[in-house]
Each structure stands twice: as C-alpha cells, then as structure tokens.
Write a protein that holds these residues in place. Structure first.
Motif, PDB file in Angstrom:
ATOM      1  N   MET A 257       0.911  -1.162  -0.282  1.00 57.68           N
ATOM      2  CA  MET A 257       0.115  -0.133  -0.021  1.00 57.68           C
ATOM      3  C   MET A 257       0.986   1.222  -0.010  1.00 57.68           C
ATOM      4  O   MET A 257       0.401   2.178  -0.325  1.00 57.68           O
ATOM      5  CB  MET A 257      -0.980  -0.118   1.003  1.00 57.68           C
ATOM      6  CG  MET A 257      -1.836  -1.185   1.345  1.00 57.68           C
ATOM      7  SD  MET A 257      -2.787  -1.065  -0.567  1.00 57.68           S
ATOM      8  CE  MET A 257      -3.752   0.617  -0.449  1.00 57.68           C
ATOM      9  N   ARG A 298     -10.508   2.639   9.537  1.00 56.92           N
ATOM     10  CA  ARG A 298      -9.997   1.741   8.878  1.00 56.92           C
ATOM     11  C   ARG A 298     -10.532   0.269   9.339  1.00 56.92           C
ATOM     12  O   ARG A 298     -10.800  -0.786   8.460  1.00 56.92           O
ATOM     13  CB  ARG A 298      -8.565   1.697   9.320  1.00 56.92           C
ATOM     14  CG  ARG A 298      -7.432   0.773   8.498  1.00 56.92           C
ATOM     15  CD  ARG A 298      -6.175   0.713   8.713  1.00 56.92           C
ATOM     16  NE  ARG A 298      -5.491  -0.273   8.115  1.00 56.92           N
ATOM     17  CZ  ARG A 298      -4.401  -0.419   8.240  1.00 56.92           C
ATOM     18  NH1 ARG A 298      -3.452   0.339   8.686  1.00 56.92           N
ATOM     19  NH2 ARG A 298      -3.739  -1.412   7.504  1.00 56.92           N
ATOM     20  N   ASP A 302     -12.117  -2.269   6.586  1.00 55.71           N
ATOM     21  CA  ASP A 302     -11.501  -3.455   6.512  1.00 55.71           C
ATOM     22  C   ASP A 302     -12.600  -4.806   6.604  1.00 55.71           C
ATOM     23  O   ASP A 302     -12.677  -5.637   5.920  1.00 55.71           O
ATOM     24  CB  ASP A 302     -10.235  -3.960   7.429  1.00 55.71           C
ATOM     25  CG  ASP A 302      -9.108  -3.094   7.171  1.00 55.71           C
ATOM     26  OD1 ASP A 302      -8.909  -2.655   6.112  1.00 55.71           O
ATOM     27  OD2 ASP A 302      -8.260  -2.880   8.209  1.00 55.71           O
ATOM     28  N   LEU A 305     -14.467  -4.647   3.151  1.00 57.73           N
ATOM     29  CA  LEU A 305     -13.670  -5.448   2.191  1.00 57.73           C
ATOM     30  C   LEU A 305     -13.484  -6.901   2.429  1.00 57.73           C
ATOM     31  O   LEU A 305     -13.620  -7.782   1.333  1.00 57.73           O
ATOM     32  CB  LEU A 305     -12.189  -4.494   2.186  1.00 57.73           C
ATOM     33  CG  LEU A 305     -12.327  -3.434   1.548  1.00 57.73           C
ATOM     34  CD1 LEU A 305     -10.805  -2.644   1.893  1.00 57.73           C
ATOM     35  CD2 LEU A 305     -12.417  -3.087   0.129  1.00 57.73           C
ATOM     36  N   SER A 312      -7.792  -7.857   0.069  1.00 62.38           N
ATOM     37  CA  SER A 312      -7.620  -6.481   0.160  1.00 62.38           C
ATOM     38  C   SER A 312      -6.670  -5.967   1.160  1.00 62.38           C
ATOM     39  O   SER A 312      -6.244  -6.967   1.870  1.00 62.38           O
ATOM     40  CB  SER A 312      -8.913  -5.895   0.864  1.00 62.38           C
ATOM     41  OG  SER A 312      -9.328  -6.562   1.878  1.00 62.38           O
ATOM     42  N   ALA A 313      -6.154  -4.869   0.902  1.00 61.54           N
ATOM     43  CA  ALA A 313      -5.276  -4.299   1.895  1.00 61.54           C
ATOM     44  C   ALA A 313      -5.761  -2.975   2.095  1.00 61.54           C
ATOM     45  O   ALA A 313      -6.003  -2.152   1.332  1.00 61.54           O
ATOM     46  CB  ALA A 313      -3.742  -4.615   1.287  1.00 61.54           C
ATOM     47  N   SER A 314      -5.169  -2.320   3.469  1.00 63.96           N
ATOM     48  CA  SER A 314      -5.399  -1.129   3.583  1.00 63.96           C
ATOM     49  C   SER A 314      -4.232  -0.295   4.178  1.00 63.96           C
ATOM     50  O   SER A 314      -3.513  -0.844   4.907  1.00 63.96           O
ATOM     51  CB  SER A 314      -6.742  -0.779   4.395  1.00 63.96           C
ATOM     52  OG  SER A 314      -6.513  -1.331   5.635  1.00 63.96           O
ATOM     53  N   TYR A 315      -4.441   1.210   4.221  1.00 67.85           N
ATOM     54  CA  TYR A 315      -3.328   1.973   4.893  1.00 67.85           C
ATOM     55  C   TYR A 315      -3.836   3.445   5.104  1.00 67.85           C
ATOM     56  O   TYR A 315      -4.539   3.930   4.271  1.00 67.85           O
ATOM     57  CB  TYR A 315      -2.249   2.033   3.997  1.00 67.85           C
ATOM     58  CG  TYR A 315      -0.883   2.602   4.499  1.00 67.85           C
ATOM     59  CD1 TYR A 315      -0.289   2.073   5.407  1.00 67.85           C
ATOM     60  CD2 TYR A 315      -0.482   3.856   4.186  1.00 67.85           C
ATOM     61  CE1 TYR A 315       0.891   2.588   5.977  1.00 67.85           C
ATOM     62  CE2 TYR A 315       0.737   4.583   4.759  1.00 67.85           C
ATOM     63  CZ  TYR A 315       1.196   4.013   5.508  1.00 67.85           C
ATOM     64  OH  TYR A 315       2.476   4.588   6.307  1.00 67.85           O
ATOM     65  N   ALA A 323      -7.169   2.004   0.404  1.00 66.30           N
ATOM     66  CA  ALA A 323      -7.305   0.729   0.373  1.00 66.30           C
ATOM     67  C   ALA A 323      -7.191  -0.115  -1.306  1.00 66.30           C
ATOM     68  O   ALA A 323      -7.364   0.797  -1.974  1.00 66.30           O
ATOM     69  CB  ALA A 323      -8.666  -0.004   1.110  1.00 66.30           C
TER      70      ALA A 323
END
Length: 493
Positions: A257, A298, A302, A305, A312-315, A323
C-alpha cells in the motif's frame, strides 16, 4: 495547571477584543486549551489536532453560503477544537444565526470578538504560556514512557504497563483491539465521578494494532493524560509486537500500500502483490477515504472489504485512508459495482469524502486506479463534502478533460456549444444549464429528469423548449447531442 478557556478570556491580549460567548454551552469556560491558531481558510479542520482556540477574521465567512458556514462549524466540531472566535465588523456585522445554531446543537463555544485586535499578538502571548506547559507535559510523558519501558524490560504485561500509566496520570486506561476486544486495562485510584474520554491510536509497523482509551476525571488534566498516552505509544506497540507479531503477508500488504500510494515502479508492485495475496495480473480497484477520522474508519473499511472481495489491503496516513481490492476476474465489473454499494454503509463523519477508482488490469496499474480515485475527489461538485461514494467511472469525461485539455480549451468549447444558455442563466437567473445537464445525464428521459429536478412535467417541457431554441433545435438524433453532453460535463470543471 492546564490552561482553560476562562484563563484566555481574562488574558489582556484577548480582553482587548472584548470577547463575548455567543453559544450557551455547559461549562464552556472550563474547557482545556492546547493551542491558539488563526486562519481564514474554511477547509482548515483537517489540519487541526483538537483542543485549539481558532481565531477567524470573518472575511471568508462573510461571503460564504449558509450551508458552507454550517459545514465549517460541523467540521471543526468533528475535529474537537475547544472554541471558535470570530471577529465582527464591517464585513461581517454579526455572527450568522445558522452558525450559532449549529454550534449550540453540537456543543461548540462560539465567541464574538467585538473589537479589532491583532491575532498575532494574541497567539504569541497565549501560545507562549502553552509552550511552557507543553514542555512540562512532554517531560512528564517521557518520564512515564521510561517507567513503562522499565516495567516491560522486567517482563511486565499489558495490564502492568497500563497500571503504570494510570497511576501517573490519574486516568483509567484500557487497550482495545480494532475489533473491540479488550487487550489490557488498569483503573486509577481517582474518586468516581464524571470523566472525559480521550483516545490514542497504537500502530505496529504502520498498522493500527490497538487504541488506548483514557478516562480522565473532570478534575484531572486531560491534556497531560493525552500527551503521556502519545509518548507511550512506542512502548505499547513493542509490547503488542511481542504478544502478536504480524506475519510476512501482513507486512507485505503494508509495503504494497505504501508503494501503491507513492506510485512506485511496476516491477516492485509485481513483487509485493503476490507476497501480500494479490494476483500479479488480476483486476483491482483502489478506494480512497478522506476524513478527519480516517484512522478510526479503517476497521470498518477492512470489515466491508473482507465481506465483499477475496483479497484486500488498507493503509491510513494522516487524514487519508486508502485501500486496494482484488476483484474476481470473470465478474470484476459487477463486483466493483457491488463493492461501491457496500461501501455506502461506511459511517463517516461530516466533512468526509470517499471514492472508488476505475478497474485496473493487474497490480501494476494499481497506482493509476488510486490516482484516478484521488482525482475524482477533487472533481466533486460544490464543497466536495456530499454523502455517499463517488464512482470514478461517473467522472470519466471530467477526468480525461482535466488531464488532457487546458482550461482555455475547455471554456472555449463550452462557450461555443452553450454560450446562449449560459448567458440566459446569467441574465435571468434561470437554471437552464442545470436542467439540460440533468436531462442529458438521465439519457434524455424527460419524465425522470423532471422528477430529479422536482419539476412539473409541463414546466420541464417548457424549459427544454427554451433550451432547444437557444441551442439550434432538438439535439436528439443528431451529432450535436454528444457535443452538448460533453459541454455540460466540461462546464462543471
């Protein structure tokens, strides 16, 4: 002792402006102050940390709409400022009632400065007091952090670390996971009674691992407790890392990310994608949330997702949460639409905006999807703080024009296609341009456009007839239809 709003009222620098509290907020003058700041920018809220006295000369507020003024107040409340002080005078004779009503409803002290006073002098005088206090708080926070580090070195667990923090600050302390599970807690020896809650995020290697919740008694020092909590974040993060170290896949997701956000080279993404669970050639779409509560959102994001996409990935970075969603190859378009609909359930505070980028064919195109999602947020009409999720595909024409055509070319095209309609609106204060835009966006469905504009069908027909007269006839069935539609989209830029 912490500096209170009442102390500022009595300070000579502010007394010269003859301050008057215009909202009836309980115990407003007992609120603690962290800093004094001045700004005429109406979108200042994301740059504030909370606890400020914000000074405004009123110039921008004087020309803003009532809706924008209310949004301004709500955004400041969401950011947690201590009070708002507005100077009145020739440009802004009085604080608008809409702002006072919004402040009253949200519990924000709004102060009228009845005389002109130099803001620089006020800030220098009061902030110098706060700096001295801040130095003492930082020293206290460092001492608390060192005490907790010593406890950790001797094998102390989370409960023991939090007990050190609670005993030194007089605040109850609880460490909670992003999903709401209590990881550790400690109670203070303070007498029971009303308290104020403050929260500090505890990240581990860039990932939100927990939140530190501090319950400060009303007779305690909330600022001191917050500073101590912030200075102890690294120690708590280290304790969490020892307890539940992140796996290689999670660490790869964090690096992915960061790389997507910075627009790094494709070969780097091809390495990080598979390591974090993303197929190198599978379709992906980026999500951007800009909010004063980005870090707190977040966990919710998450969860959505996780339910909607296979990977998935988030930041979270300051006021922006990004994300990346991997989408099933055969149904990528439909899955992206379903994701947008699911994201409508994300509960965001006022002043937040959200967008989903276009479909990218492979992890190497992920930075492009993210950049287009960010550009979509910049293209949102009005103040850009409307509810819902903006779909980048709905702004494809605007994104292309904004990136490929200069302003003069866009304005010239609009003038040649719709100059007569624009002139009619300016001279008669009509809404023919908006009517045409909605009608075209609705696929030239007159009945649906009338419902969207809340018009009687006959009124809609009258407006269209006038538009056709100004544009050279009914454009349906001609090449002019696409040109007129393009012109209405360019006019929004």
């Amino acid at each position: 002792m912490p500096l209170l709003l009442s102390d500022v009222f009595e300070h000579e620098s502010l007394k010269a402006a003859e301050p008057v509290l215009r909202t009836d907020v309980p115990e407003a003058l007992s609120r603690q102050l962290r800093w004094v700041h001045s700004s005429e920018v109406l979108d200042i809220a994301p740059l504030l940390r909370g606890g400020e006295l914000l000074l405004s000369g009123g110039q921008a507020l004087a020309t803003a709409s009532d809706e924008r003024r209310v949004d301004y107040v709500r955004q400041l409340v969401a950011r947690g400022i201590t009070a708002l002080a507005i100077e009145t005078g020739p440009e802004l004779p009085a604080i608008p009632e809409s702002m006072l009503d919004a402040g009253q409803a949200a519990g924000l002290p709004i102060i009228e400065l009845c005389k002109v006073a130099p803001f620089v002098g006020i800030m220098q005088a009061i902030n110098s007091l706060l700096v001295s206090e801040s130095v003492a708080q930082l020293q206290f926070g460092d001492e608390t952090s060192h005490a907790m580090a010593a406890e950790l070195a001797h094998g102390g667990g989370l409960d023991q670390l939090l007990a050190v923090l609670a005993s030194r600050t007089g605040a109850g302390a609880r460490l909670v996971s992003p999903s709401g599970i209590t990881l550790g807690s400690a109670t203070a020896a303070a007498q029971p009674g009303p308290s104020t809650a403050t929260t500090v995020d505890v990240p581990v290697r860039g990932v939100l691992a927990a939140r530190l919740e501090l319950e400060v008694p009303d007779d305690g020092d909330a600022n001191l407790a917050r500073v101590a909590g912030e200075r102890c974040v690294d120690i708590l993060g280290l304790a969490l890392l020892q307890r539940m170290p992140p796996g290689l896949k999670e660490l790869a997701g964090i690096e992915l990310m960061r790389a997507v956000s910075s627009g790094t080279q494709s070969w780097r993404l091809q390495q990080l994608g598979p390591a974090s669970g993303f197929p190198a050639s599978g379709p992906v779409a980026a999500v951007v949330v800009r909010s004063p509560a980005a870090g707190q959102l977040r966990t919710q994001l998450d969860g959505i997702l996780h339910d909607e996409v296979p990977q998935s990935a988030s930041y979270a970075d300051n006021a922006e949460l990004i994300a990346l969603a991997a989408l099933p190859h055969p149904t990528a378009v439909a899955s992206r639409i379903a994701l947008i609909q699911a994201l409508q359930a994300l509960e965001v505070p006022d002043g937040s905006v959200m967008a989903v980028g276009p479909l990218a064919q492979g992890i190497g195109e992920a930075p492009w999807s993210l950049a287009e999602a960010r550009r979509t947020l910049e293209l949102l009409p009005g103040s850009g703080t409307g509810p819902g999720v903006a779909d980048a595909e709905d702004f494809a024409v605007e994104r292309l024009a904004e990136g490929s055509l200069d302003a003069a070319t866009r304005e010239g095209f609009v003038r040649r296609q719709l100059g007569a309609v624009v002139e009619h609106d300016e001279q008669r204060r009509s809404e023919l341009m908006r009517t045409l835009a909605v009608w075209l966006d609705m696929g030239c469905n007159t009945a649906q456009a009338a419902r969207e504009l809340h018009l009687e069908r006959q009124s809609m027909h009258h407006r269209l007839q006038r538009i056709f007269e100004l544009c050279g006839g009914d454009p349906r069935g001609t090449g002019r239809l696409a040109a007129l539609h393009l012109a209405t989209r360019l006019a929004r830029l």
